[in-house]
Write a protein that holds these residues in place. Structure first.
Motif, PDB file in Angstrom:
ATOM      1  N   GLY A   1     -26.028  -6.912  23.186  1.00 27.86           N
ATOM      2  CA  GLY A   1     -24.905  -7.047  23.631  1.00 27.86           C
ATOM      3  C   GLY A   1     -24.028  -8.218  22.552  1.00 27.86           C
ATOM      4  O   GLY A   1     -23.212  -9.090  23.278  1.00 27.86           O
ATOM      5  N   LEU A   2     -24.800  -8.716  21.531  1.00 32.16           N
ATOM      6  CA  LEU A   2     -24.927 -10.600  21.196  1.00 32.16           C
ATOM      7  C   LEU A   2     -23.933  -9.962  19.963  1.00 32.16           C
ATOM      8  O   LEU A   2     -23.472 -11.238  19.179  1.00 32.16           O
ATOM      9  N   GLY A   3     -23.648  -9.371  19.612  1.00 28.61           N
ATOM     10  CA  GLY A   3     -22.971  -9.075  18.461  1.00 28.61           C
ATOM     11  C   GLY A   3     -23.921  -8.513  17.335  1.00 28.61           C
ATOM     12  O   GLY A   3     -25.572  -8.436  17.159  1.00 28.61           O
ATOM     13  N   PRO A   4     -22.738  -8.743  15.939  1.00 31.87           N
ATOM     14  CA  PRO A   4     -23.687  -7.576  14.995  1.00 31.87           C
ATOM     15  C   PRO A   4     -24.759  -8.234  14.097  1.00 31.87           C
ATOM     16  O   PRO A   4     -25.136  -8.226  13.495  1.00 31.87           O
ATOM     17  N   ASP A   5     -25.067  -9.951  14.272  1.00 34.26           N
ATOM     18  CA  ASP A   5     -25.480 -11.197  13.168  1.00 34.26           C
ATOM     19  C   ASP A   5     -26.732 -10.577  13.683  1.00 34.26           C
ATOM     20  O   ASP A   5     -27.144 -10.606  14.463  1.00 34.26           O
ATOM     21  N   ALA A   6     -27.649 -10.119  12.543  1.00 29.32           N
ATOM     22  CA  ALA A   6     -28.776 -10.118  12.306  1.00 29.32           C
ATOM     23  C   ALA A   6     -29.503 -11.342  13.656  1.00 29.32           C
ATOM     24  O   ALA A   6     -31.384 -11.171  13.726  1.00 29.32           O
ATOM     25  N   LYS A   7     -29.031 -12.571  13.309  1.00 30.73           N
ATOM     26  CA  LYS A   7     -30.164 -12.918  14.542  1.00 30.73           C
ATOM     27  C   LYS A   7     -30.409 -13.135  16.003  1.00 30.73           C
ATOM     28  O   LYS A   7     -30.929 -13.491  16.727  1.00 30.73           O
ATOM     29  N   THR A   8     -29.445 -11.936  16.466  1.00 33.63           N
ATOM     30  CA  THR A   8     -29.559 -11.411  17.339  1.00 33.63           C
ATOM     31  C   THR A   8     -30.535 -11.201  18.344  1.00 33.63           C
ATOM     32  O   THR A   8     -30.408 -10.102  18.907  1.00 33.63           O
ATOM     33  N   LYS A   9     -31.185  -9.854  16.547  1.00 35.10           N
ATOM     34  CA  LYS A   9     -32.188  -8.656  16.489  1.00 35.10           C
ATOM     35  C   LYS A   9     -33.475  -9.775  18.113  1.00 35.10           C
ATOM     36  O   LYS A   9     -34.116  -8.408  18.333  1.00 35.10           O
ATOM     37  N   GLU A  10     -33.918 -10.857  17.781  1.00 32.48           N
ATOM     38  CA  GLU A  10     -34.760 -11.410  19.206  1.00 32.48           C
ATOM     39  C   GLU A  10     -34.177 -12.649  19.196  1.00 32.48           C
ATOM     40  O   GLU A  10     -34.093 -13.642  19.060  1.00 32.48           O
ATOM     41  N   VAL A  11     -34.336 -12.741  20.895  1.00 29.78           N
ATOM     42  CA  VAL A  11     -34.173 -13.360  22.081  1.00 29.78           C
ATOM     43  C   VAL A  11     -35.286 -13.525  22.648  1.00 29.78           C
ATOM     44  O   VAL A  11     -35.365 -12.229  23.670  1.00 29.78           O
ATOM     45  N   LYS A  12     -35.596 -14.835  22.653  1.00 30.10           N
ATOM     46  CA  LYS A  12     -37.133 -14.928  23.517  1.00 30.10           C
ATOM     47  C   LYS A  12     -37.121 -15.169  24.680  1.00 30.10           C
ATOM     48  O   LYS A  12     -37.910 -15.614  25.028  1.00 30.10           O
ATOM     49  N   ARG A  13     -35.605 -16.333  25.158  1.00 29.63           N
ATOM     50  CA  ARG A  13     -35.367 -16.512  26.243  1.00 29.63           C
ATOM     51  C   ARG A  13     -34.008 -16.091  26.821  1.00 29.63           C
ATOM     52  O   ARG A  13     -33.004 -15.765  25.973  1.00 29.63           O
TER      53      ARG A  13
END
Length: 496
Positions: A73-85
């Protein structure tokens, strides 16, 4: 919950459309008769469970894990696909929206705000978001067609699904008091005791349906068979509801006996209607993905459903495909004053009145939170190679301070201590533990300690298939220091 693999990719679900099955006339007649009979019988019982009250404290919301299916739920930007913390969700700020509660499904999330609005995000193939995301999906398909390179791994996500949006069609004059989410269904409990739901159920063969007449329900509708409900919980593809009289109702997929009754192939569609199944004097219900729990008024803990790794805590039928066919007491939890119990795909966790935690089930992905050298080997089951397969006996977890509550994903778990700290353990490859890059699964509960949440007292946690969610209140500096002193003291005592 969503099945986990050792790759950080998820295959998308294929929408099956709104195809209406033709229900059996006799099954419908039997179901109506059963509901009428149950209503009459329930009216004779005394009220033993209080109605829940709506939560009202606005919280900061944090998400982390693998989100290739819009789960974060962080928006469409591709960089939100993996969030490590843990990362603060920027669309649901406490000062502007004020989230007070949430529920996590396999690949979607429901959040309730202080103004009684329900928000959703995640994969919407099964209609679980309760809002129309088709326009954005059509746009994404056109964009994909125009791109020569077919490898879309680094592409942006569906904007409508990856960004929190308000659920449409719920009653405006009835407060939402609880929310629940399975892999493919969303459920809310209203202050009036009504239950509303949308989405669908799946079984081993594919889409089972929302009801006998509806394949996929894309907007909220009332579950007419239920009234005076005080608690709702979700498995992978089944739902349990508890009413004020202490009766338990179940519906959805029952192929692993998680509905507490045998589902015959010829009458499988009847499982889509909530029914009670003999349990009474119940004060609490819980669920794993394919198994279920109940706590009686006198403190007995009951379990039923899939038990191939001992996740029911019942010393019977522990082999591939084995089930506990009816509610059966977990005798090793007798006298432990258990007040909360939940589970993942093949593991379970119970919490006592004093905050002690008991864990049992599958071991090979470290789901139960006990290091190998500390396992009670006499209670473990090993495979042909001598490797520990599972621990079917509920065993006290001694490496945690007293806890308030826990949450289970498919193969990982989170626990909130009474001081509002979160500990994580289990399957590590999807970043759902919130502990950053890890080389192996985590056997011992490990504290999540990062800048975003370090000064927060966490109140709620939830686990999806490959991601996690938490919410809490920011503390002042003095309280943060006091809490750190307590946890350091506890960790020092453990090392002695």
């Amino acid at each position: 919950m969503a099945k986990l693999v050792r790759k950080r990719k998820s295959a998308s679900l294929v929408s099956e459309g709104n195809v209406t099955p033709s229900p059996a006339k006799k099954a419908r007649s039997d179901a109506q008769h059963h509901h009428s009979f149950e209503s009459i019988r329930a009216s004779r019982y005394k009220t033993i469970n209080d109605k829940p009250t709506a939560k009202s404290t606005p919280l900061d919301l944090f998400v982390w894990g693998s989100g290739s299916m819009c789960e974060l739920g962080l928006g469409p930007d591709a960089k939100t696909k993996e969030v490590k913390r843990p990362r603060l969700n920027p669309f649901l700020k406490k000062e502007e929206v004020g989230i007070v509660d949430f529920a996590v499904g396999g690949m979607h999330v429901l959040t309730l705000d202080k103004s009684n609005n329900l928000w959703s995000w995640g994969t919407n193939d099964s209609g679980v978001l309760g809002r129309d995301t088709s326009g954005q999906a059509d746009k994404n398909l056109r964009d994909i067609d125009s791109v020569k390179d077919e490898d879309d791994e680094d592409g942006d996500l569906n904007e409508a699904e990856s960004t929190p949006g308000k659920v449409e069609g719920l009653p405006k004059d009835d407060q939402i008091v609880r929310v629940a989410a399975s892999d493919n269904l969303s459920v809310v409990l209203l202050e009036s005791g009504q239950v509303w739901a949308w989405g669908t159920f799946r079984n081993n063969e594919g889409i089972l349906g929302f009801s006998k007449d509806v394949k996929i329900q894309k907007t909220p509708v009332r579950i007419e068979e239920l009234e005076n409900i005080v608690q709702i919980v979700a498995g992978k593809d089944h739902i349990l509801a508890l009413d004020s009289k202490g009766l338990v109702y179940a519906w959805g997929n029952g192929q692993q006996f998680q509905l507490g009754r045998k589902i015959m192939e010829r009458s499988m569609m009847s499982s889509l209607e909530p029914r009670s199944f003999g349990l009474k004097n119940i004060k609490f219900i819980g669920s794993g993905e394919f198994h279920s729990f109940a706590i009686t008024r006198d403190g007995k803990v009951l379990a039923w459903g899939l038990n191939q790794y001992g996740q029911c805590g019942v010393d019977m039928n522990i082999e591939d495909g084995a089930v506990v066919g009816k509610p059966t007491e977990i005798k090793s939890l007798k006298g432990k004053k258990i007040v909360y119990i939940t589970g993942g795909e093949h593991h379970s966790i119970a919490v006592s009145e004093s905050g002690e935690l008991y864990t049992f089930g599958r071991y090979d992905m470290k789901e139960i939170g006990i290091e190998k050298e500390k396992l009670p080997m006499d209670d473990c089951i090993v495979d042909a190679h001598g490797n520990v397969r599972c621990l079917p006996v509920p065993t006290k977890l001694t490496t945690l301070p007293p806890v308030n509550t826990v949450a289970c994903g498919s193969h990982h778990s989170l626990a909130i201590t009474k001081d509002g700290l979160v500990f994580a353990w289990g399957f590590a490859d999807t970043y759902a533990l919130g502990l950053g890059n890890l080389d192996e699964d985590i056997a011992k509960p490990t504290r999540i300690d990062n800048t975003a949440t370090r000064e927060h007292q966490i109140e709620i946690v939830g686990c999806g298939g490959q991601f996690s969610v938490s919410a809490g209140i920011k503390l002042d500096d003095e309280k943060v220091e006091e809490r750190l002193d307590k946890i350091e003291q506890f960790e020092e005592e453990l090392e002695k």
